[in-house]
Design an enzyme around this catalytic site. Structure first.
Site, PDB file in Angstrom:
ATOM      1  N   ASP A  55       0.841  -1.191   0.000  1.00 37.35           N
ATOM      2  CA  ASP A  55       0.000   0.000   0.000  1.00 37.35           C
ATOM      3  C   ASP A  55       0.885   1.254   0.000  1.00 37.35           C
ATOM      4  O   ASP A  55       1.629   1.500   0.940  1.00 37.35           O
ATOM      5  CB  ASP A  55      -0.907   0.011   1.228  1.00 37.35           C
ATOM      6  CG  ASP A  55      -2.068   0.982   1.093  1.00 37.35           C
ATOM      7  OD1 ASP A  55      -1.847   2.107   0.609  1.00 37.35           O
ATOM      8  OD2 ASP A  55      -3.186   0.614   1.468  1.00 37.35           O
ATOM      9  N   SER A 105      -6.912   4.360  -1.875  1.00 30.68           N
ATOM     10  CA  SER A 105      -6.776   2.905  -1.863  1.00 30.68           C
ATOM     11  C   SER A 105      -8.080   2.192  -2.201  1.00 30.68           C
ATOM     12  O   SER A 105      -8.046   1.077  -2.731  1.00 30.68           O
ATOM     13  CB  SER A 105      -6.289   2.429  -0.491  1.00 30.68           C
ATOM     14  OG  SER A 105      -4.995   2.909  -0.213  1.00 30.68           O
ATOM     15  N   THR A 168      -8.033  -1.536   1.460  1.00 34.11           N
ATOM     16  CA  THR A 168      -7.412  -2.522   0.577  1.00 34.11           C
ATOM     17  C   THR A 168      -7.902  -3.939   0.851  1.00 34.11           C
ATOM     18  O   THR A 168      -8.386  -4.606  -0.071  1.00 34.11           O
ATOM     19  CB  THR A 168      -5.882  -2.433   0.657  1.00 34.11           C
ATOM     20  OG1 THR A 168      -5.480  -1.111   0.290  1.00 34.11           O
ATOM     21  CG2 THR A 168      -5.220  -3.430  -0.276  1.00 34.11           C
ATOM     22  N   ASP A 371      -1.140  -0.100  -4.782  1.00 31.90           N
ATOM     23  CA  ASP A 371      -2.398   0.514  -5.160  1.00 31.90           C
ATOM     24  C   ASP A 371      -2.175   1.936  -5.665  1.00 31.90           C
ATOM     25  O   ASP A 371      -2.885   2.419  -6.540  1.00 31.90           O
ATOM     26  CB  ASP A 371      -3.390   0.491  -3.999  1.00 31.90           C
ATOM     27  CG  ASP A 371      -2.773   0.930  -2.676  1.00 31.90           C
ATOM     28  OD1 ASP A 371      -1.556   1.221  -2.628  1.00 31.90           O
ATOM     29  OD2 ASP A 371      -3.504   0.973  -1.668  1.00 31.90           O
ATOM     30  N   HIS A 372      -1.173   2.602  -5.116  1.00 32.53           N
ATOM     31  CA  HIS A 372      -0.835   3.973  -5.504  1.00 32.53           C
ATOM     32  C   HIS A 372       0.551   4.280  -4.977  1.00 32.53           C
ATOM     33  O   HIS A 372       1.156   3.483  -4.255  1.00 32.53           O
ATOM     34  CB  HIS A 372      -1.855   4.966  -4.936  1.00 32.53           C
ATOM     35  CG  HIS A 372      -2.010   4.852  -3.442  1.00 32.53           C
ATOM     36  ND1 HIS A 372      -1.060   5.329  -2.554  1.00 32.53           N
ATOM     37  CD2 HIS A 372      -2.987   4.290  -2.681  1.00 32.53           C
ATOM     38  CE1 HIS A 372      -1.449   5.058  -1.320  1.00 32.53           C
ATOM     39  NE2 HIS A 372      -2.608   4.427  -1.362  1.00 32.53           N
TER      40      HIS A 372
END
Length: 514
Positions: A55, A105, A168, A371-372
């Site tokens: 994450d 997320s 998440t 996710d980012h």
């Protein structure tokens, strides 16, 4: 009965379809399916899939963590590789949400789980929704990869160092118009009145609501779930997050009633001693689990949880789906603590290594991605081997370089956030929030910037460091892994998994057989 697939309202999926028609017809879904198809991705070549999500693990985080791990091993660092950097296939994923250039997320993980990009702050539903409005979810629910695996008769699991109800992990099993509705105490009165279900309740009710949707399927529920977030399942007064659930609802007790052959564990000792068969549910902290740097012996590591999950999941000859999240990379970054974020990334790499060594590469697809990203930057022309957490020392020099203002500066910094902190040996990144954001340059001459409690300066003072909007890397190994190559929409990850494992085909076949 109200549907929990969409968080509220009546059932919204056509009962004859495994993947609902509106999901298959969504432009994001069609584009991803077609792109993966043109790459010649083989179908049904993998039996198992493990999706690791760091994450907030942007490319600058991976690079800095690689160097730090190498330096801890006595090397200069730059030449080192984290476990997943040795995977044969790598690509880039575009992370934006439908309504946001820089994502969160919820929307990003939902894209990976459903093949459909969606809005900021929601998951398990498409973009035709209004955040926080239960009624808008009607008819917009999406089936996730984990749900497809369940219908297909595979074992399923999720592992996270964050709360299991956090965005998440929750995006694998829940459907919500608001990512913050983690327990019933967080739902507004109007949402409760509308029949909305909180995320913890959706976890406990997972088997029943999927079985209601597909009564002909043999749904046994999520087999393994390990992470934090105990307060969202128990009415615990004075817990880390507050008072816990409303009333006297004990969702752990309810889970045990629904899973008479299941086992609930609350620390590392009981996790490692748990019987090898039956569903396993572990909650190891009231809120998020500790950072790896200050993890108590009583709490399992991400690697411990990953191996515990795999030992059980591999027993299913029909295969399994497992999602593993290194959730606290993101939290350390939000606090502006690069040391904490890099330490969490290194632990994720250990978990990946353990999984690769435990599994058969001939039948298991392993994907590692984020996710980012975050706004962590790396620059300043430091010499080779310069401590990645240290002050910049130029090639051929011995003393830290000075900026135009006469002050030294570090290799790593943040574009925005809380800014400079000097907590010395403190390993809990969250202490950063005890002080207001700092502004301007700081004289670091006498500060040990390599200490775990050092928090880098930030250009823009904000209440917390923000996500970044650039692409993230996708690493893969195993059958079907080549399909991650190139630059793709993040929602294509679902289609890589779906093609490699043949989830939709297997799920449809399972329903037809019964």
């Amino acid at each position: 009965m109200l549907s929990l697939l969409s968080g509220c309202g009546t059932d919204s999926f056509p009962p004859a379809s495994v993947i609902p028609e509106h999901q298959q017809n969504n432009p994001w879904y069609r584009q991803g399916r077609d792109e993966i198809g043109t790459r010649g991705a083989p179908t049904g070549v993998a039996k198992n899939v493990v999706l690791f999500v760091g994450d907030g693990m942007g490319i600058s985080t991976v690079t800095a963590a690689r160097i730090l791990a190498g330096q801890r091993a006595g090397m200069s660092g730059e030449e080192h590789q984290l476990s997943f950097e040795r995977f044969p296939f790598t690509g880039l994923a575009k992370t934006y949400n439908v309504d946001a250039q820089t994502p969160d997320s919820a929307g990003t993980m939902s894209a990976m789980m459903t093949g459909v990009k969606t809005d900021f702050g929601v998951f398990g539903i498409d973009e035709d929704v209004r955040r926080g409005d239960c009624g808008s979810a009607e008819g917009n629910g999406l089936v996730t990869a984990l749900e497809l695996a369940e219908i297909a008769g595979k074992s399923t699991g999720l592992v996270s160092t964050a709360r299991l109800t956090h965005a998440t992990p929750a995006a694998t099993y829940a459907h919500s118009v608001e990512r913050d509705w983690e327990d019933d105490s967080t739902l507004p009165a109007e949402a409760l009145a509308a029949g909305c279900s909180d995320i913890a309740r959706q976890f406990v009710d997972f088997r029943q609501r999927l079985a209601r949707r597909y009564p002909e399927a043999r749904i046994d529920g999520i087999d393994i779930a390990l992470g934090g977030g105990r307060a969202n399942f128990l009415p615990v007064e004075g817990s880390e997050r507050g008072s816990g659930r409303r009333g006297d609802a004990d969702l752990v007790g309810l889970w045990l009633e629904e899973n008479p052959d299941g086992h609930y564990v609350s620390d590392r000792e009981t996790l490692l001693a748990a019987p090898p068969t039956g569903p396993l549910f572990g909650l190891f902290s009231d809120s998020h689990m500790n950072y790896e740097g200050d993890r108590p012996d009583a709490q399992p590591s991400l690697t411990d949880m990953t191996l515990a999950a795999l030992e059980r999941l591999v027993k299913n000859t029909n295969g399994f789906f497992l999602m593993v999240e290194g959730g606290r990379i993101d939290h350390a970054h939000h606090a502006g603590n690069a040391a904490g974020a890099l330490g969490e990334t290194i632990e994720l790499a250990r978990a990946v290594k353990a999984a690769v060594e435990r599994l058969d590469p001939a039948n298991t697809l392993i994907i590692v991605t984020a996710d980012h990203s975050h706004t962590l930057t790396m620059g300043g022309y430091p010499r080779r081997g310069n401590p990645i957490l240290g002050k910049v020392v130029l090639p051929g020099e011995e003393q830290p370089a000075l900026a135009e203002d006469g002050l030294p500066y570090t290799t790593l910094g943040y574009r925005d956030g809380l800014g400079f902190r000097n907590f010395g040996g403190e390993t809990n990144s969250d202490v950063a929030y005890e002080q207001p954001p700092s502004t301007g340059r700081v004289d670091l001459t006498d500060v040990d910037t390599t200490a775990p409690g050092f928090h880098q300066t930030a250009l823009v003072p904000t209440e917390a460091e923000t996500h970044g909007g650039e692409d993230v890397a996708v690493y893969a190994i195993g059958p079907g892994a080549a399909a991650v190559s190139g630059v793709q929409e993040q929602s294509n990850i679902f289609h890589v998994v779906n093609a490699a494992v043949g989830l939709d085909i297997a799920a449809s076949a399972a329903l037809a057989d019964r």
